[in-house]
Design a protein around this motif. Structure first.
Motif, mmCIF file in Angstrom:
data_model
loop_
_atom_site.group_PDB
_atom_site.id
_atom_site.type_symbol
_atom_site.label_atom_id
_atom_site.label_comp_id
_atom_site.label_asym_id
_atom_site.label_seq_id
_atom_site.Cartn_x
_atom_site.Cartn_y
_atom_site.Cartn_z
ATOM 1 N N ALA A 66 0.846 -1.094 -0.147
ATOM 2 C CA ALA A 66 -0.027 0.004 -0.065
ATOM 3 C C ALA A 66 0.797 1.399 -0.105
ATOM 4 O O ALA A 66 0.292 2.231 0.069
ATOM 5 N N THR A 77 2.827 2.497 -2.410
ATOM 6 C CA THR A 77 3.329 3.292 -3.410
ATOM 7 C C THR A 77 2.612 2.629 -4.561
ATOM 8 O O THR A 77 1.617 1.680 -4.445
ATOM 9 N N GLY A 107 -0.955 0.027 -5.394
ATOM 10 C CA GLY A 107 -1.520 -0.183 -3.927
ATOM 11 C C GLY A 107 -1.965 1.198 -3.346
ATOM 12 O O GLY A 107 -2.684 1.059 -2.525
ATOM 13 N N ASN A 163 7.182 -7.706 5.976
ATOM 14 C CA ASN A 163 8.192 -8.133 4.637
ATOM 15 C C ASN A 163 7.549 -9.530 4.035
ATOM 16 O O ASN A 163 7.984 -10.549 4.814
ATOM 17 N N LEU A 164 7.103 -9.519 3.005
ATOM 18 C CA LEU A 164 6.419 -10.551 2.426
ATOM 19 C C LEU A 164 7.356 -11.749 2.104
ATOM 20 O O LEU A 164 7.182 -12.797 1.850
ATOM 21 N N ALA A 220 0.943 -6.536 -3.645
ATOM 22 C CA ALA A 220 2.443 -6.374 -3.412
ATOM 23 C C ALA A 220 2.991 -7.407 -4.375
ATOM 24 O O ALA A 220 2.508 -8.475 -4.382
ATOM 25 N N VAL A 246 7.099 -8.271 -6.694
ATOM 26 C CA VAL A 246 8.331 -7.795 -7.145
ATOM 27 C C VAL A 246 8.472 -8.595 -8.514
ATOM 28 O O VAL A 246 7.863 -9.477 -8.904
ATOM 29 N N TYR A 275 8.269 -13.901 -12.446
ATOM 30 C CA TYR A 275 7.024 -13.149 -12.089
ATOM 31 C C TYR A 275 6.006 -13.602 -12.946
ATOM 32 O O TYR A 275 4.847 -13.907 -12.486
ATOM 33 N N GLY A 302 -2.791 -3.751 -16.460
ATOM 34 C CA GLY A 302 -2.306 -3.440 -17.490
ATOM 35 C C GLY A 302 -1.325 -2.247 -17.214
ATOM 36 O O GLY A 302 -0.915 -2.070 -16.083
ATOM 37 N N ALA A 303 -0.419 -1.868 -18.558
ATOM 38 C CA ALA A 303 0.639 -0.934 -18.358
ATOM 39 C C ALA A 303 0.173 0.248 -17.476
ATOM 40 O O ALA A 303 -0.724 1.042 -18.031
HETATM 41 P P1 NDP Z 1 5.305 -0.933 -7.429
HETATM 42 O O1 NDP Z 1 6.853 -1.501 -7.530
HETATM 43 O O2 NDP Z 1 5.204 0.384 -7.963
HETATM 44 O O3 NDP Z 1 4.720 -1.231 -5.830
HETATM 45 C C1 NDP Z 1 4.978 -2.573 -5.265
HETATM 46 C C2 NDP Z 1 4.657 -2.545 -3.871
HETATM 47 O O4 NDP Z 1 4.747 -3.774 -3.522
HETATM 48 C C3 NDP Z 1 5.170 -1.542 -3.158
HETATM 49 O O5 NDP Z 1 4.339 -0.803 -2.125
HETATM 50 C C4 NDP Z 1 6.175 -2.344 -2.101
HETATM 51 O O6 NDP Z 1 6.346 -1.797 -0.914
HETATM 52 C C5 NDP Z 1 5.445 -3.863 -2.118
HETATM 53 N N1 NDP Z 1 6.361 -4.716 -1.884
HETATM 54 C C6 NDP Z 1 7.305 -5.340 -2.603
HETATM 55 N N2 NDP Z 1 8.122 -6.383 -1.942
HETATM 56 C C7 NDP Z 1 7.369 -6.404 -0.940
HETATM 57 C C8 NDP Z 1 7.663 -7.336 0.135
HETATM 58 N N3 NDP Z 1 8.684 -8.146 0.326
HETATM 59 N N4 NDP Z 1 6.991 -6.997 1.261
HETATM 60 C C9 NDP Z 1 5.990 -6.187 1.447
HETATM 61 N N5 NDP Z 1 5.497 -5.289 0.428
HETATM 62 C C10 NDP Z 1 6.385 -5.584 -0.677
HETATM 63 O O7 NDP Z 1 4.483 -1.829 -8.081
HETATM 64 P P2 NDP Z 1 3.271 -1.404 -9.019
HETATM 65 O O8 NDP Z 1 2.512 -0.571 -8.340
HETATM 66 O O9 NDP Z 1 3.434 -1.355 -10.408
HETATM 67 O O10 NDP Z 1 2.717 -2.895 -9.054
HETATM 68 C C11 NDP Z 1 1.219 -3.413 -8.248
HETATM 69 C C12 NDP Z 1 0.975 -4.598 -8.569
HETATM 70 O O11 NDP Z 1 0.387 -4.583 -9.900
HETATM 71 C C13 NDP Z 1 1.891 -5.777 -8.656
HETATM 72 O O12 NDP Z 1 1.308 -7.045 -8.271
HETATM 73 C C14 NDP Z 1 2.308 -6.014 -10.171
HETATM 74 O O13 NDP Z 1 2.862 -7.083 -10.256
HETATM 75 C C15 NDP Z 1 0.761 -5.503 -10.597
HETATM 76 N N6 NDP Z 1 1.097 -5.133 -12.095
HETATM 77 C C16 NDP Z 1 1.592 -3.961 -12.443
HETATM 78 C C17 NDP Z 1 1.720 -3.393 -13.856
HETATM 79 C C18 NDP Z 1 2.192 -2.029 -14.036
HETATM 80 O O14 NDP Z 1 2.415 -1.753 -15.198
HETATM 81 N N7 NDP Z 1 2.758 -1.314 -13.163
HETATM 82 C C19 NDP Z 1 1.240 -4.277 -14.848
HETATM 83 C C20 NDP Z 1 0.670 -5.642 -14.496
HETATM 84 C C21 NDP Z 1 0.610 -5.873 -13.315
HETATM 85 P P3 NDP Z 1 7.489 -1.393 -0.394
HETATM 86 O O15 NDP Z 1 8.714 -1.265 -1.128
HETATM 87 O O16 NDP Z 1 7.268 0.070 0.190
HETATM 88 O O17 NDP Z 1 7.658 -2.449 0.939
#
Ligand code: NDP
Length: 252
Positions: A24, A26, A29, A74-75, A104, A106, A169, A200-201
Motif C-alpha cells: 500500500a 506506493t 497499492g 516483509n512478505l 504487493a 516484485v 514473475y 495493464g501497463a
Molecule cells: P510498485 O513496485 O510500484 O509497488 C510494489 C508494492 O509492493 C510496493 O508498495 C512495495 O512496498 C510492495 N512490496 C514489494 N516487495 C514487498 C515485500 N517483500 N513485502 C511487502 N511489500 C512489498 O508496483 P506496481 O504498483 O506497479 O504494481 C502493483 C501490482 O500490479 C503488482 O502486483 C504488479 O505485479 C502488478 N502489475 C503492475 C503493472 C504495471 O504496469 N505497473 C502491470 C501488470 C501488473 P515497499 O517497497 O514499500 O515495501
C-alpha cells in the motif's frame, strides 16, 4: 476480462467496510488504498517500510478518510506465525475483514529460463505467490465474518499468457490466477468472492524498471485505473466470482 474503466462508484460504496491492501506504500497499492478510503473504507495498510506507509496514512487522514491502521510486514520473510498474528490483531481491532487486495509484488530478473537463478526465482514466488496464499489462508476466518467479502488478486498480462524472459514473475502470476480459481470454486456460495485484476501497463516504479526506455507519460496513472478496483471491491460486482478482469483496455 471485461474492463470497467468507466465505472462511477457512489461515494458511499465502501462505507463501514474494513479493507486490507498489501503493497500500500506506493504505485497501484497506494492509489487503491486512497480510493477505498475516499469511498468510506477503513484501511489496513501493509508494506515493508513503516515510514512509507505513514505517508499514505497521513494522506488518507488529510483527505478526511476513516483512520487507517498500519501493519509492517516483509512478505519475503513472512511466516505463518506472522500471518496468524496479523489475523489476531485484526480480529481484536475490527472483528472481521470485508476486503483484501493482494497487490504487493516484485519483478525479479528478466532472463531466459535457461539462465535464471533458482534462488531469485524462489524469492519472487515467495513474495508474489506463497505470501499471498499464506495471508489469504490466515484471513479466511475473518473474511467469513463479513456479510459480503471481496478478495482481489493482482495478475498481469504475463499471468495469462507466458512471454519470453518473464520467468518467475510470469509463473507467480499464473499460480495466483490458479489460486484465485480454486478459492472461488471452494466458495461457490458467494459469501466470499475471489477474482483477479490485470492492471495493464501503468505508470509506476515497477513498470519503469521493466521498461526503462519507455516514456511514462504515455501510460495511465494508478489513479486512472481505479474504477475497476472500486467496482470489484464493492457490492456492484456481487455476482462476480472466479473471474479474471482487466483494469484497462489493451494498448495497440
Ligand atoms: P510498485 O513496485 O510500484 O509497488 C510494489 C508494492 O509492493 C510496493 O508498495 C512495495 O512496498 C510492495 N512490496 C514489494 N516487495 C514487498 C515485500 N517483500 N513485502 C511487502 N511489500 C512489498 O508496483 P506496481 O504498483 O506497479 O504494481 C502493483 C501490482 O500490479 C503488482 O502486483 C504488479 O505485479 C502488478 N502489475 C503492475 C503493472 C504495471 O504496469 N505497473 C502491470 C501488470 C501488473 P515497499 O517497497 O514499500 O515495501
Amino acid at each position: 476480462m471485461t474492463c470497467h474503466i468507466d465505472y462511477q462508484a457512489p461515494s458511499s460504496l465502501l462505507e463501514g467496510r474494513v479493507i486490507l491492501v498489501t503493497g500500500a506504500s506506493t504505485g497501484i497499492g497506494r492509489a487503491a488504498a486512497m480510493a477505498y478510503a475516499r469511498h468510506g473504507a477503513s484501511l489496513v495498510l501493509i508494506g515493508r517500510s513503516v515510514a512509507r506507509l505513514e505517508v499514505v496514512y497521513d494522506a488518507i487522514e488529510a483527505a478526511g478518510g476513516p483512520q487507517p491502521a498500519i501493519f509492517p510486514l516483509n512478505l519475503e520473510s513472512a511466516t505463518s506465525q506472522d500471518y496468524a498474528s496479523l489475523a489476531a490483531h485484526l480480529e481484536s481491532e475490527f472483528g472481521r475483514l470485508d476486503g483484501l487486495l493482494h497487490n504487493a509484488s516484485v519483478l525479479g530478473e528478466r532472463l531466459p529460463v535457461a539462465e535464471a537463478d533458482l534462488e531469485t526465482w524462489a524469492q519472487v514466488m515467495q513474495v508474489n505467490f506463497t505470501a499471498t496464499l499464506g495471508l489469504t489462508q490466515a484471513l479466511l476466518p475473518l473474511l467469513a465474518r463479513s456479510e459480503s467479502a471481496s478478495v482481489i488478486f493482482t495478475s498481469s498480462s504475463v499471468g495469462r499468457r507466458g512471454r519470453a524472459c518473464w520467468g518467475a514473475y510470469s509463473t507467480s502470476k499464473f499460480a495466483t490466477e490458479g489460486l484465485m480459481q480454486i478459492l472461488a470454486d471452494e466458495h461457490r456460495d458467494g459469501a466470499i468472492r475471489f477474482n483477479s485484476i490485470n492492471p495493464g501497463a501503468t505508470r509506476t516504479a515497477m513498470r519503469q524498471a521493466a521498461y526503462p526506455d519507455e516514456d511514462p507519460a504515455i501510460l495511465r496513472t494508478p489513479e486512472e485505473i481505479m474504477p475497476t478496483y472500486l467496482w470489484l471491491m464493492g457490492n456492484d460486482s456481487a455476482t462476480a466470482n472466479g473471474e479474471a478482469f482487466d483494469a484497462q483496455p489493451p494498448r495497440h
